[in-house]
Scaffold this active site. Structure first.
Site, PDB file in Angstrom:
ATOM      1  N   CYS A  62       4.652   9.084   3.206  1.00 24.40           N
ATOM      2  CA  CYS A  62       3.339   9.537   2.745  1.00 24.40           C
ATOM      3  C   CYS A  62       3.044   9.033   1.336  1.00 24.40           C
ATOM      4  O   CYS A  62       3.867   8.389   0.705  1.00 24.40           O
ATOM      5  CB  CYS A  62       3.311  11.062   2.769  1.00 24.40           C
ATOM      6  SG  CYS A  62       4.518  11.790   1.638  1.00 24.40           S
ATOM      7  N   ALA A  65       5.502  10.023  -1.296  1.00 22.09           N
ATOM      8  CA  ALA A  65       6.689   9.169  -1.277  1.00 22.09           C
ATOM      9  C   ALA A  65       6.403   7.856  -2.002  1.00 22.09           C
ATOM     10  O   ALA A  65       7.259   7.327  -2.705  1.00 22.09           O
ATOM     11  CB  ALA A  65       7.136   8.902   0.157  1.00 22.09           C
ATOM     12  N   ARG A  96      17.133   7.185  -3.829  1.00 23.81           N
ATOM     13  CA  ARG A  96      16.610   5.832  -3.667  1.00 23.81           C
ATOM     14  C   ARG A  96      17.453   4.760  -4.332  1.00 23.81           C
ATOM     15  O   ARG A  96      17.225   3.591  -4.167  1.00 23.81           O
ATOM     16  CB  ARG A  96      15.173   5.752  -4.184  1.00 23.81           C
ATOM     17  CG  ARG A  96      14.465   4.587  -3.566  1.00 23.81           C
ATOM     18  CD  ARG A  96      12.986   4.743  -3.495  1.00 23.81           C
ATOM     19  NE  ARG A  96      12.408   3.523  -3.000  1.00 23.81           N
ATOM     20  CZ  ARG A  96      11.917   2.570  -3.779  1.00 23.81           C
ATOM     21  NH1 ARG A  96      11.908   2.705  -5.082  1.00 23.81           N
ATOM     22  NH2 ARG A  96      11.439   1.472  -3.253  1.00 23.81           N
ATOM     23  N   HIS A 195       1.268   4.142  -3.639  1.00 24.43           N
ATOM     24  CA  HIS A 195       1.493   3.057  -4.611  1.00 24.43           C
ATOM     25  C   HIS A 195       0.199   2.799  -5.388  1.00 24.43           C
ATOM     26  O   HIS A 195       0.206   2.695  -6.611  1.00 24.43           O
ATOM     27  CB  HIS A 195       1.870   1.750  -3.909  1.00 24.43           C
ATOM     28  CG  HIS A 195       3.041   1.854  -2.980  1.00 24.43           C
ATOM     29  ND1 HIS A 195       3.120   1.141  -1.811  1.00 24.43           N
ATOM     30  CD2 HIS A 195       4.180   2.592  -3.056  1.00 24.43           C
ATOM     31  CE1 HIS A 195       4.264   1.419  -1.200  1.00 24.43           C
ATOM     32  NE2 HIS A 195       4.923   2.304  -1.933  1.00 24.43           N
TER      33      HIS A 195
END
Lengths: 479, 504
Positions: A62, A65, A96, A195
């Site tokens: 999503c 994220a 990550r 992003h």
């Protein structure tokens, strides 16, 4: 019939789609393609960046994220609040591998889970008051934090909180930037919008507002943009650039400080690693500050040499010469790696399914080892990513956009690859199928894979996956 | 050819130089003295007081959200697809999180709700989701839970599912229990509870099986597949017919036969119906089955016994006694021998545990079990942190601690506190060992307190979840893990001294 994949790609696609309800099959067909390297946007119409169909088991995440997990999360001297209920921050905590130098909880906050842990009351009465208070508490708990971001989870946007006004007030009160990021998970259709939202918030709340750390410019200043330093590979890339005589005034966002981030408008050239997640900033800087940007690929020697030369061309003779010297220095080492591993991997067929840039970026590295990528695809790519992909792959290879768990499994059964490269959600499915697998988001807890220091690790790991003897122990069930 | 990866590279001189230069020229980090001052400051009483006066901020909590528990519960049933109504990112997270712990595939689907669903509701997403998932994955049961998005906009699952069936999108025979699992209420253990209750209620609804001779066991939110196998082994040994509800052992620890099976195990759905005709249901975790217990008592009209989590000797004794009472079966000699061996092992090892101070982190039921076990060994629980614990847990924990005042009286129970609170405690009131999940390794790094990995998630060590920690055999396993961690530590401590011994 494609020689490369040993099957008629289009027929394979049609066969796999038979399982779907008609409407979904029709929609999914547009996301699957038999590759033609000569493809242009007018001839190859692979549909992408649209909603996943409900219930198909997509791997996509999503917007949260994409922002907290990807773009903002690695900025190390800022505290990133997972604003909302406890889960999102829990599942994205320390997972990550975007390495950062610093002391966690003191001057680096990357590997932490900091949350407003919404309760029913916060949903009913709103979370702004709580947010204000917890930002003050962050300042008390982490006096060295240089800034704070508010990473919104789903409920925040649904209950109509005004986090922007909290951010403005708290910036004034505390004297450090407090940045609101509207990355609620329901926005958009994948990580991708996250992003974009994160890029925009950097543009709106950092550029022109926060003073960069750079004291004096030189004509060799560059910025690495969109390298998340997974397994530390922004460093192995930085090393190459520095050896070329360039000065990396910021690597963004992996192992990045707010001071470095604010250097964005100051380089001679921006080097874009993950185009998908940072092209918005690159374009903005080009339009606003007239700074050119260039995509590069430090994955595997062939692409590294190519990229060094491409980057050097943007500078002067001195850099061109030093670039050649760097290639000269490392070529024997790279050749030795290839000499050792290529015979063990020659002709092995690879199937990929990853995120932002790797489905195309890593193809060259496999080819350096004599391996062939027969299928690839992205979770959240847009048309411009696919346009960059066609030419990297062999004719008739299979390309998929946002494939479901079902599709991927069926494709793998038909293609019988020697190696699958994808993520944690896929890994154990392929282990059960007896297919060698490497996670290509996290480098499967290994790495780095980029740069001259990364390629030997990549080669070792691929060899390890393909040739480990344990695969041979698998026996079928007694029928 | 020596290949250096991240382990060696970032200790190498060229990288250390790179880090140093980057820091000096561009990072604008605080001066070293300032950093050191803050490091020391965070170890003080003064910082601890500030830390404990936090009202709004949570730092490194030891809890997850409800739908994760619902997904885990659903995976415990045969031919069942966990189906989560809401944003799709949540499901990506649940699948990753569980896969990282179990090292297994975790199938689950989402209805992928986006902005338009936020405005118009998620009805069409739910309907299309059921249709697609049914066609692709042909489950016999959809175990439907919700993310916070669906909860905030107030989607009516019951009406939506009815409509899907009325419209013929999925057959009316497909089982479709649903549970509301808002992530802003409770934690993963409550999501587990709600989903289990929903499944039991939905599957058994309207069916009246004959009264059986069997008992039901509910493991609770238990992430040790070894525990499921252990309880089955014990019941088989006792020759007692049983139904293990929400049995994840074969779905989250499935054999490798070279093919992927989506539904490799789980409690058969016919057993859920039979379960309503059992003699009684025993829950091994009170705090993750309270709603389910109410349902079994009130609707199934069946005795529901929540025993303490059977960790350690006394708790296992209680479980076996309850089973014997309910079934009129004796404890077989073989189990008595196992008990004897576990006690023998504890007596052989107590010397290294007696008087050692422990900090504990975990879910309520696990913690109560661990406290009890430590007290049996003469260990001293000091800090007990339960992020998802409530007042009744707190009270129960103190009750157990009071049973062995010599060892239990120093302990303090911290409910709704997080690992950052514990960090302060570990500095101001140090302990010898820490029991907790993988995230606790940050505390080990900061404070040097060795970590014994127990609970969920365990990401950074392999296969620990395959070994049982319950029952007498589990007691031996956990004891082995504990005492050997302690002995490793002892070796490290004495390796430069004359007391570096080979026999311990």
């Amino acid at each position: 019939m494609s020689k490369i994949i040993g099957l008629d790609t289009n027929k394979l696609i049609d066969d796999v789609l038979k399982a779907y309800p008609e409407k979904t099959a029709k929609e999914r067909r547009k996301h699957l393609l038999q590759n033609d390297p000569e493809c242009t946007s007018s001839t190859c119409q692979l549909k992408s960046n649209v909603k996943s169909r409900p219930g198909v088991m997509t791997s996509r995440g999503c917007a949260y994220a994409g922002s907290k997990g990807v773009v903002w999360g690695p900025i190390k001297d800022m505290v990133h609040i997972s604003h909302g209920p406890v889960g999102c921050g829990q599942y994205s905590w320390w997972s990550r591998r975007n390495y950062a130098v610093g002391i966690t909880g003191i001057n680096s906050f990357v590997a932490m889970h900091i949350t407003s842990d919404f309760q029913e009351n916060d949903i009913v009465f709103g979370g702004d008051k709580k947010l204000e208070q917890l930002i003050r508490e962050i300042k008390e708990m982490f006096p060295l934090a240089k800034g704070i971001t508010i990473q919104c989870e789903c409920p925040v946007g649904l209950i109509g909180d005004d986090i922007e006004s909290v951010a403005r007030n708290m910036t004034k009160e505390l004297g450090i930037p407090v940045i609101p990021v509207r990355c609620e998970g329901f926005r958009g259709i994948s990580q991708s919008l996250g992003h974009h939202i994160a890029n925009d918030s950097i543009r709106d709340w950092v550029l022109g507002k926060v003073k960069g750390s750079l004291k004096k410019s030189t004509s060799y200043d560059v910025i690495i943009l969109g390298d998340y330093n997974i397994g530390g590979e922004a460093w192995s890339s930085r090393k190459i650039l520095e050896e070329m005589g360039l000065r990396v005034i910021a690597q963004i966002p992996g192992d990045c400080t707010l001071g470095e981030l604010a250097n964005l408008p100051k380089p001679r050239l921006i080097l874009v690693h993950c185009y998908r997640s940072t092209n918005y900033l690159a374009r903005y800087l080009e339009e606003t500050y007239d700074i050119p940007w260039l995509e590069y690929n430090f994955f595997g020697p062939t692409k590294i040499y190519e990229s060094i030369r491409k980057i050097a061309q943007k500078f002067d003779e001195k850099i061109i010469e030093r670039g050649e010297k760097v290639i000269e220095k490392y070529k024997p080492i790279m050749d030795a790696v290839i000499e050792k591993y290529r015979p063990r991997l020659e002709g092995k067929r690879v199937m990929l399914y990853v995120g932002g840039l790797r489905p195309r970026h890593i193809v060259g590295a496999y080819e350096d080892l004599g391996m062939v990528v027969v299928a690839t695809g992205y979770e959240f790519a847009h048309r411009d990513d696919y346009e960059r992909t066609y030419k990297e792959l062999p004719k008739n290879a299979l390309i998929y956009d946002d494939p479901s768990h079902y599709e991927l499994e069926k494709f793998a059964e038909a293609l019988k690859p020697d190696l699958v490269g994808s993520g944690i959600k896929e890994k154990y499915v392929y282990h059960k199928m007896g297919m060698p697998f490497r996670q290509m988001h996290s480098w499967d807890y290994s790495g780095p894979y980029h740069g001259f220091d990364g390629f030997p690790v990549f080669a070792r790991d691929m060899d390890m996956a393909v040739n480990n003897p344990s695969w041979k122990l698998i026996k079928g069930r007694k029928k | 050819m020596k290949i250096q990866d991240h382990v060696e590279l970032y200790k190498r001189e060229d990288y250390l130089e790179l880090f140093e230069k980057k820091k000096k020229d561009f990072e604008e980090t605080c001066p070293e003295e300032e950093i050191n001052r803050i490091i020391e400051y965070t170890k003080t009483e003064e910082y601890k007081e500030k830390n404990f006066s936090r009202k709004a901020l949570t730092i490194n909590p030891a809890k997850a959200c409800q739908p994760l528990g619902a997904v885990l519960c659903a995976l415990g049933f045969k031919d069942t697809l966990p189906f989560v109504h809401g944003s799709q990112g949540c499901v990506a997270y649940f699948r990753s999180h569980l896969s990282r712990h179990f090292k297994e595939p975790v199938p689950a689907v989402s209805t992928s709700m986006t902005e338009d669903a936020a405005v118009f509701g998620g009805l069409s997403n739910l309907i299309e989701g059921l249709e697609n998932a049914y066609k692709l994955y042909s489950p016999r049961m959809f175990a439907i839970s919700t993310t916070c998005m669906a909860e905030v906009i107030g989607d009516d699952l019951n009406a939506f599912i009815k409509k899907a069936k009325a419209d013929g999108v999925i057959s009316p025979n497909i089982l479709s229990p649903h549970a509301n699992t808002p992530s802003f209420v409770g934690s993963h253990i409550n999501g587990y509870d709600s989903m289990l209750r929903a499944i039991l209620s939905h599957v058994s609804q309207g069916l009246k099986p004959a009264q059986g001779e069997h008992i039901n066991i509910i493991p609770g939110f238990d992430t040790y597949t070894g525990n499921y196998r252990e309880i089955k082994r014990i019941l088989n040994m006792m020759n007692i017919p049983y139904i293990l509800l929400a049995d994840i052992s074969d779905t989250l620890d499935s054999p490798n036969f070279g093919e992927y099976e989506m539904y490799p195990g789980g409690t058969p759905l016919s057993d859920v119906v039979r379960a309503s005709g059992a003699i009684a249901t025993i829950s091994l975790q009170k705090y993750s089955t309270s709603k389910t217990g109410e349902f079994i008592r009130d609707i199934w009209h069946q005795p529901f016994v929540d025993v303490p989590y059977p960790l350690g000797i006394k708790n296992t004794d209680i479980l076996l006694n309850v089973i014997c009472d309910l079934t009129d079966k004796p404890i077989p000699e073989e189990l008595l021998n196992e008990r004897g061996r576990a006690v023998d092992a504890m007596i052989d090892s107590y010397a290294y545990i007696h008087g050692k101070r422990f900090a504990l982190v975990g879910d309520p039921d696990l913690l109560l079990g661990l406290i009890s076990f430590l007290l049996e060994l003469g260990g001293v629980p000091v800090h007990i942190v339960c992020t998802n614990g409530d007042e009744s847990f707190e009270e129960e924990a103190y009750r157990i601690l009071e049973r062995e005042p010599l060892f239990g009286k120093q302990a303090k129970v911290y409910i709704r506190k997080d690992l950052w609170h514990l960090r302060s405690l570990l500095f101001t009131e140090p302990v010898d060992f820490l029991l907790g999940n993988s995230y606790c390794k940050a505390l080990w790094k900061d404070t040097g307190v060795p970590l014994i990995r127990v609970g969920f998630p365990i990401f950074d060590r392999h296969h620990m979840h395959r070994m049982p920690i319950i029952g007498y055999q589990g007691a031996i396993n956990l004891l082995t893990l504990m005492v050997n961690t302690i002995l490793d530590e002892l070796d490290r401590e004495t390796k430069d001294s004359p007391s570096f011994d080979v026999i311990r």
